[in-house]
Design a protein around this motif. Structure first.
Motif, PDB file in Angstrom:
ATOM      1  N   LEU A 122      -1.092   4.648  -7.266  1.00 53.62           N
ATOM      2  CA  LEU A 122      -1.941   5.832  -7.065  1.00 53.62           C
ATOM      3  C   LEU A 122      -1.477   7.007  -7.910  1.00 53.62           C
ATOM      4  CD1 LEU A 122      -2.766   5.876  -3.225  1.00 53.62           C
ATOM      5  CD2 LEU A 122      -3.949   4.729  -5.079  1.00 53.62           C
ATOM      6  N   ASP A 141       0.865  -1.168   0.000  1.00 53.56           N
ATOM      7  CA  ASP A 141       0.000   0.000   0.000  1.00 53.56           C
ATOM      8  C   ASP A 141       0.919   1.241   0.000  1.00 53.56           C
ATOM      9  OD1 ASP A 141      -2.945   0.912   1.785  1.00 53.56           O
ATOM     10  OD2 ASP A 141      -1.390   2.281   1.099  1.00 53.56           O
ATOM     11  N   TYR A 165      -1.683  13.763  -0.530  1.00 53.34           N
ATOM     12  CA  TYR A 165      -2.672  12.698  -0.755  1.00 53.34           C
ATOM     13  C   TYR A 165      -4.066  13.307  -0.753  1.00 53.34           C
ATOM     14  CZ  TYR A 165      -5.642   8.658   0.016  1.00 53.34           C
ATOM     15  OH  TYR A 165      -6.631   7.714  -0.088  1.00 53.34           O
ATOM     16  N   ASN A 215      -8.472   9.481  -3.982  1.00 57.85           N
ATOM     17  CA  ASN A 215      -7.499   8.417  -3.694  1.00 57.85           C
ATOM     18  C   ASN A 215      -6.300   8.522  -4.653  1.00 57.85           C
ATOM     19  OD1 ASN A 215      -6.470   6.215  -2.314  1.00 57.85           O
ATOM     20  ND2 ASN A 215      -7.353   4.732  -3.749  1.00 57.85           N
ATOM     21  N   LYS A 216      -5.699   9.711  -4.616  1.00 58.33           N
ATOM     22  CA  LYS A 216      -4.614  10.018  -5.554  1.00 58.33           C
ATOM     23  C   LYS A 216      -3.473  10.727  -4.807  1.00 58.33           C
ATOM     24  CE  LYS A 216      -4.199  12.003 -10.102  1.00 58.33           C
ATOM     25  NZ  LYS A 216      -3.961  13.325 -10.449  1.00 58.33           N
ATOM     26  N   GLU A 233      -7.713  12.311  -0.435  1.00 53.83           N
ATOM     27  CA  GLU A 233      -8.482  11.142   0.014  1.00 53.83           C
ATOM     28  C   GLU A 233      -9.693  10.903  -0.899  1.00 53.83           C
ATOM     29  OE1 GLU A 233      -9.512  11.402   4.133  1.00 53.83           O
ATOM     30  OE2 GLU A 233     -10.432   9.408   4.120  1.00 53.83           O
TER      31      GLU A 233
END
Ligand SMILES: Cc1cc2nc3c(=O)[nH]c(=O)nc-3n(C[C@H](O)[C@H](O)[C@H](O)COP(=O)(O)OP(=O)(O)OC[C@H]3O[C@@H](n4cnc5c(N)ncnc54)[C@H](O)[C@@H]3O)c2cc1C
Length: 444
Positions: free
Chosen positions: A344, A321, A406, A411-412, A408
């Motif tokens: 990501l 992750d 980041y 999600n990038k 949220e």
């Protein structure tokens, strides 16, 4: 499951197998059934950190800082630490060896973690054990930070003879050790002709390093008044990162000495005849620094934690992750440093600074988890700073620094980079200040 064959293969023990298994180490079914424990089982929480490089040293220190009661064990195969960052200026004698080499005992003693100087030969995630050549160590949490391994297969397939010959005669000096000493000797003893440096295709450790290395090799040629050129064979369309800064150095400081050939993907290498065939033409060389394609270090493969592509083939990089660095397949394992996969929407750089920054984040995540709390993923983000020495006399450098944000909702991860391409003596000074601060952070 780790098998007898795997263990012997990864240990490189082959013929020594009988000596190694003089005690009944393996059952007939090939699963490891008996090998001595190297230390008693953990009483509380034990974190075993595999690999004492930039990521491993940082996570070991900061775990003890976060919670001195955590039993931290750092396993590293090398007897001492040699830094790849600043190794290029060292090639040109701008710094001496003391500046970039350190001992492992001092930080272990100072911060209170255990240092095991041994080679890891197997990992059993189902039994939470790491095997070294001397026995196994049990863990509650495992951190794998083995750096990179060379992957000559795209050039030589499985021709081990050719791989061995190329590595020995044209050492990449991309993994610390005697390869760096061999490369330095080559450069200082070079008499005349073309010295080729190959930029690896795909993701590789420290993207600016081959371009910085070209400047430092050229510096040595200039000082030694050698009739030589440094030819960079680059598969990319242009130099990156810090492209304009490197180009200016090649054109203004090392004109006629450094030449970059872009769009030069390697089709074939004949290391005996000293010829490299590329999509931009064929190049004969007098000597070379052949830097091959790269993959995540062996331990991630051993632990079966390599990411797969859509067709199910290994990508070569770790499957973690990108916000927590936790292995996707195992919540008790963290994968750090240069092993990292792009994810990501961002390819994290494989750099010492980034590895150090990841180490601090993961120390907080593991310590919080042990304390029964969770850190929100994305609330702690890594950063990168990378200096490159582009002139040896006077010493001048350029720099790139990157922060990551980041988002949220999307999600990038978005990188925010700042580059200074105008070389200066002030940046050369900052280069050494940066390095001193990093070494201090890991060692004293
Ligand atoms: C020429 C060059 C210049 C660079 N310059 C810079 C720079 O200016 N700035 C910067 O930020 N980065 C730079 N880098 C990149 C930097 O060196 C790496 O990004 C950094 O070392 C990554 O840290 P790591 O902990 O992932 O791997 P490493 O530092 O390589 O550490 C991995 C450790 O794991 C150990 N290990 C592996 N397998 C085993 C095993 N089976 N058993 C026991 N131990 C094992 C290895 O011995 C090694 O010590 C440069 C790299 C190169 C090659």
């Amino acid at each position: 499951m780790v098998t007898r064959r795997d263990l012997l293969k990864s240990a490189g023990l082959g013929a020594l197998a009988l000596g190694f298994s003089s005690q009944p180490v393996f059952a007939a079914g090939e699963k490891i059934v008996k090998m001595e424990a190297l230390m008693p089982p953990p009483k509380g929480n034990r974190v075993v950190v595999c690999g004492g490089g930039w990521a491993g040293l940082t996570v070991a220190k900061y775990l003890k800082r976060e919670n001195p009661n955590i039993d931290v064990v750092l396993i590293e195969q090398r007897p001492n630490f040699f830094s790849c960052p600043i190794s290029n200026p060292w090639l040109a004698n701008l710094v001496n060896l003391d500046f970039i080499s350190y001992d492992y005992n001092q930080p272990a003693a100072k911060y209170g973690y255990r240092f095991v100087n041994d080679r890891i030969i197997a990992i059993e995630r189902d039994r939470r054990r790491v095997y070294t050549t001397k026995g196994y160590i049990e863990y509650n949490y495992l951190v794998l930070a083995p750096g990179i391994r060379y992957n000559y297969a795209p050039w030589f397939g499985d021709n081990q003879e050719l791989i061995r010959y190329t590595k020995l005669n044209y050492p990449p000096a991309y993994i610390p050790g005697s390869e760096h000493l061999a490369l330095k000797r080559k450069i200082w003893e070079f008499e005349e002709g073309d010295f080729v440096i190959t930029v690896p295709p795909g993701a590789y450790r420290c993207p600016p390093a081959p371009y910085e290395r070209a400047c430092m090799v050229a510096e040595v040629f200039k000082r030694n008044k050698v009739k030589g050129r440094v030819i960079i064979l680059d598969p990319k369309d242009d130099i990156a990162p810090k492209g304009p800064g490197f180009r200016m150095a090649y054109e203004q400081v090392y004109l006629g000495i450094v030449e970059v050939v872009t769009k030069a993907s390697i089709k074939e290498i004949d290391p005996m005849k000293k010829v490299i065939k590329t999509t931009a033409g064929d190049f004969k060389f007098a000597d070379a620094n052949i830097i091959p394609p790269q993959q995540a270090g062996e331990l991630v493969w051993m632990a079966d934690l390599i990411a797969k592509d859509k067709e199910g083939k290994p990508t070569g990089w770790a499957d973690q992750d990108p916000l927590t660095f936790q292995a996707k397949a195992d919540p008790n394992v963290f994968l750090l440093g240069d092993v990292i996969s792009p994810a990501l929407g961002v390819a994290y750089p494989k750099s010492g600074h980034h590895a150090n920054s990841q180490g601090k984040i993961v120390a907080k995540i593991i310590a919080s988890r042990i304390a029964g709390k969770e850190i929100k993923p994305g609330s702690l983000m890594p950063e990168n700073v990378c200096y490159s020495m582009v002139n040896g006399s006077p010493q001048e450098a350029i720099v790139i620094s990157v922060n990551y944000e980041y988002n949220e909702k999307e999600n990038k991860i978005t990188p925010r980079a700042r580059t200074i391409n105008d070389r200066s003596e002030a940046l050369a000074k900052s280069t050494y200040e940066w390095a001193r601060a990093m070494y201090r952070d890991m060692f004293s």
